[in-house]
Design a protein around this motif. Structure first.
Motif, PDB file in Angstrom:
ATOM      1  N   LEU A  15      18.812 -27.807 -12.815  1.00  8.89           N
ATOM      2  CA  LEU A  15      19.602 -26.928 -13.667  1.00  8.89           C
ATOM      3  C   LEU A  15      18.943 -25.569 -13.709  1.00  8.89           C
ATOM      4  O   LEU A  15      17.720 -25.474 -13.902  1.00  8.89           O
ATOM      5  CB  LEU A  15      19.656 -27.482 -15.088  1.00  8.89           C
ATOM      6  N   VAL A  16      19.706 -24.500 -13.521  1.00 11.97           N
ATOM      7  CA  VAL A  16      19.123 -23.161 -13.515  1.00 11.97           C
ATOM      8  C   VAL A  16      19.858 -22.252 -14.488  1.00 11.97           C
ATOM      9  O   VAL A  16      20.988 -22.530 -14.885  1.00 11.97           O
ATOM     10  CB  VAL A  16      19.170 -22.555 -12.090  1.00 11.97           C
ATOM     11  N   GLY A  17      19.205 -21.167 -14.838  1.00 11.50           N
ATOM     12  CA  GLY A  17      19.796 -20.230 -15.790  1.00 11.50           C
ATOM     13  C   GLY A  17      19.215 -20.453 -17.180  1.00 11.50           C
ATOM     14  O   GLY A  17      19.010 -21.586 -17.606  1.00 11.50           O
ATOM     15  N   LEU A  44       9.987 -28.823 -15.613  1.00  9.25           N
ATOM     16  CA  LEU A  44      10.475 -27.463 -15.829  1.00  9.25           C
ATOM     17  C   LEU A  44       9.741 -26.546 -14.863  1.00  9.25           C
ATOM     18  O   LEU A  44       8.502 -26.532 -14.835  1.00  9.25           O
ATOM     19  CB  LEU A  44      10.226 -27.017 -17.273  1.00  9.25           C
ATOM     20  N   TYR A  45      10.498 -25.804 -14.066  1.00  4.11           N
ATOM     21  CA  TYR A  45       9.918 -24.860 -13.120  1.00  4.11           C
ATOM     22  C   TYR A  45      10.129 -23.442 -13.646  1.00  4.11           C
ATOM     23  O   TYR A  45      11.242 -23.076 -14.034  1.00  4.11           O
ATOM     24  CB  TYR A  45      10.566 -24.996 -11.746  1.00  4.11           C
ATOM     25  N   THR A  46       9.065 -22.656 -13.661  1.00  5.47           N
ATOM     26  CA  THR A  46       9.166 -21.253 -14.053  1.00  5.47           C
ATOM     27  C   THR A  46       8.612 -20.387 -12.931  1.00  5.47           C
ATOM     28  O   THR A  46       7.626 -20.754 -12.280  1.00  5.47           O
ATOM     29  CB  THR A  46       8.386 -20.973 -15.352  1.00  5.47           C
ATOM     30  N   ALA A  47       9.260 -19.239 -12.703  1.00  2.00           N
ATOM     31  CA  ALA A  47       8.812 -18.332 -11.651  1.00  2.00           C
ATOM     32  C   ALA A  47       7.615 -17.520 -12.126  1.00  2.00           C
ATOM     33  O   ALA A  47       7.535 -17.130 -13.302  1.00  2.00           O
ATOM     34  CB  ALA A  47       9.956 -17.408 -11.241  1.00  2.00           C
ATOM     35  N   LEU A  96      21.472 -17.820  -8.494  1.00  2.00           N
ATOM     36  CA  LEU A  96      20.811 -17.010  -9.511  1.00  2.00           C
ATOM     37  C   LEU A  96      20.217 -17.928 -10.573  1.00  2.00           C
ATOM     38  O   LEU A  96      20.933 -18.607 -11.297  1.00  2.00           O
ATOM     39  CB  LEU A  96      21.823 -16.052 -10.148  1.00  2.00           C
ATOM     40  N   HIS A  97      18.897 -17.931 -10.659  1.00  2.00           N
ATOM     41  CA  HIS A  97      18.231 -18.898 -11.542  1.00  2.00           C
ATOM     42  C   HIS A  97      17.559 -18.254 -12.759  1.00  2.00           C
ATOM     43  O   HIS A  97      17.116 -18.963 -13.656  1.00  2.00           O
ATOM     44  CB  HIS A  97      17.197 -19.700 -10.759  1.00  2.00           C
ATOM     45  N   GLN A  98      17.441 -16.939 -12.782  1.00  2.00           N
ATOM     46  CA  GLN A  98      16.832 -16.212 -13.909  1.00  2.00           C
ATOM     47  C   GLN A  98      15.398 -16.660 -14.177  1.00  2.00           C
ATOM     48  O   GLN A  98      14.901 -16.550 -15.289  1.00  2.00           O
ATOM     49  CB  GLN A  98      17.675 -16.366 -15.175  1.00  2.00           C
ATOM     50  N   GLY A  99      14.753 -17.183 -13.153  1.00  2.00           N
ATOM     51  CA  GLY A  99      13.331 -17.510 -13.264  1.00  2.00           C
ATOM     52  C   GLY A  99      13.003 -18.863 -13.845  1.00  2.00           C
ATOM     53  O   GLY A  99      11.829 -19.191 -14.022  1.00  2.00           O
ATOM     54  N   VAL A 100      14.026 -19.693 -14.157  1.00  2.00           N
ATOM     55  CA  VAL A 100      13.746 -21.019 -14.716  1.00  2.00           C
ATOM     56  C   VAL A 100      14.632 -22.066 -14.044  1.00  2.00           C
ATOM     57  O   VAL A 100      15.768 -21.789 -13.653  1.00  2.00           O
ATOM     58  CB  VAL A 100      13.978 -21.072 -16.244  1.00  2.00           C
ATOM     59  N   GLY A 101      14.093 -23.263 -13.916  1.00  2.00           N
ATOM     60  CA  GLY A 101      14.857 -24.385 -13.373  1.00  2.00           C
ATOM     61  C   GLY A 101      14.398 -25.666 -14.040  1.00  2.00           C
ATOM     62  O   GLY A 101      13.187 -25.893 -14.209  1.00  2.00           O
TER      63      GLY A 101
END
Length: 375
Positions: free
Chosen positions: A133-135, A152-155, A194-199
């Protein structure tokens, strides 16, 4: 003199140069796909008898064959799921030929898991694999509503706002693994979305059983459901779910086949509303609509040539199912015939029709307005 082979400067070697080979670089392209698996080991065949989870399509084929055999008075030609080991194992497993489970050379284990496929073939990813899930809004809403998550993945270098801070804090409180990765890696994992830096890695979406969805909705004073007839764009599905949440619908149901399901794209478009609005998949949409009618619902289909104007829809204040047609052809014939009435949205311009999700939002907004006025 033309043709004189004794002239000076004549060619003594063939004009074409020596043929060059590839040096064996393309030998893999000549290799075959290997031995085809027998029918009882192919997950997509009705004779499948493997121990892996039976695919939905295969179960449908087997059920169809059972019905046909019963009508013709013969034994069904189907497999017996669970009777043949079709996984990569360390000991070969039940019914596994020599070399299948051990690697074939010196009895060394292959180290592979999951269903076997024929050599050279690519396995199709299972629908039961985790989604990403992204955004920021979808991820935050999912965490707020206790959607199960594994990571949780963060850029790296993300611009942390209030939403990001709450996402990280909530994930940490729930014991979810938080992994910081490069933006390029997150781009690769999301396929450029477009993930806005989080997944957020979540298990496959848990659909609500249709019977439970229907039973829960009738407990409300003025139940409202939304049905989608062949909508194939997950963004439209997500937008409809978001509108359903905004205007008080108790649930959405969609066909299992030839229609969009809840994917990461649908999650993102719904802005997390898919975590709050129950969604069911039905085998037969027409049958599901008839079940709604038996439960006291009025089934209304959206159609540009509908017989009733949306602003004249008196049935909006009672139990209602709004049926939205597909992006191209609208309502299918059987679904259109099942609807109690068809409704058109009045427009003052020459635009042919509205997008499926926009038409659903306009209709649900009008239903909500009329109900508020009545209440």
């Amino acid at each position: 003199m033309a043709g004189n082979s004794q002239r000076r400067g004549r060619r003594l070697t063939p004009k074409a140069g020596a043929r060059k080979g590839s040096g064996g670089k393309n030998k893999d392209a000549l290799a075959g796909r290997g031995k085809t698996l027998p029918a009882d080991e192919r997950p997509w065949h009705k004779a499948y008898s493997g121990t892996e989870k039976l695919p939905q399509r295969t179960a449908w084929k087997q059920d169809k064959e059972r019905r046909a055999a019963a009508e013709e008075g013969r034994a069904p030609k189907i497999g017996q799921p669970g009777t043949k080991d079709t996984t990569w194992g360390r000991g070969g497993g039940r019914g596994a030929p020599a070399g299948r489970g051990t690697g074939g050379r010196g009895g060394k284990p292959t180290g592979r898991t999951g269903p076997r496929v024929a050599p050279g073939r690519k396995s199709t990813p299972s629908k039961d694999t985790p989604e990403l899930l992204v955004g920021r809004n979808p991820v935050l809403e999912s965490l707020r509503t206790q959607v199960p998550a594994t990571a949780l993945y963060t850029a790296q270098g993300i611009d942390a706002d209030d939403r990001v801070n709450e996402i990280i804090r909530t994930a940490a409180d729930r014991g979810i693994a938080i992994l910081e990765i490069s933006r390029a890696e997150l781009d690769r994992m999301t396929g450029g979305v477009l993930h806005q830096g989080v997944g957020l890695q979540v298990p496959p979406f848990a659909y609500e059983p249709f019977e439970d969805l229907l039973a829960a909705s009738v407990e409300h004073t003025a139940p409202l459901l939304v049905a989608l007839d062949g909508v194939t764009d997950p963004r439209n599905l997500g937008a409809v779910i978001r509108s359903a949440a905004a205007f008080g619908a108790q649930g959405v149901f969609v066909p299992e086949r030839r229609a969009a399901g809840i994917t990461a794209t649908a999650w993102r478009t719904s802005a997390g509303a898919a975590a709050r609005v129950p969604v069911a998949q039905v085998t037969n949409l027409t049958r599901a609509l008839k079940a709604c009618q038996d439960a006291g619902f009025m089934v209304v289909g959206l159609d540009a040539d509908g017989e009733t104007d949306l602003y004249d829809l008196e049935a909006a204040v009672g139990p209602l199912v709004v049926v939205v047609g597909s992006e191209g052809r609208g309502l299918s014939r059987l679904v259109g015939e099942t609807c109690d009435l068809t409704v058109s949205i009045p427009m003052i311009s020459d635009v042919e029709s509205l997008n499926a999700s926009v038409a659903a939002a306009v209709t649900l907004a009008e239903v909500s307005r009329r109900r508020a006025a009545e209440g």
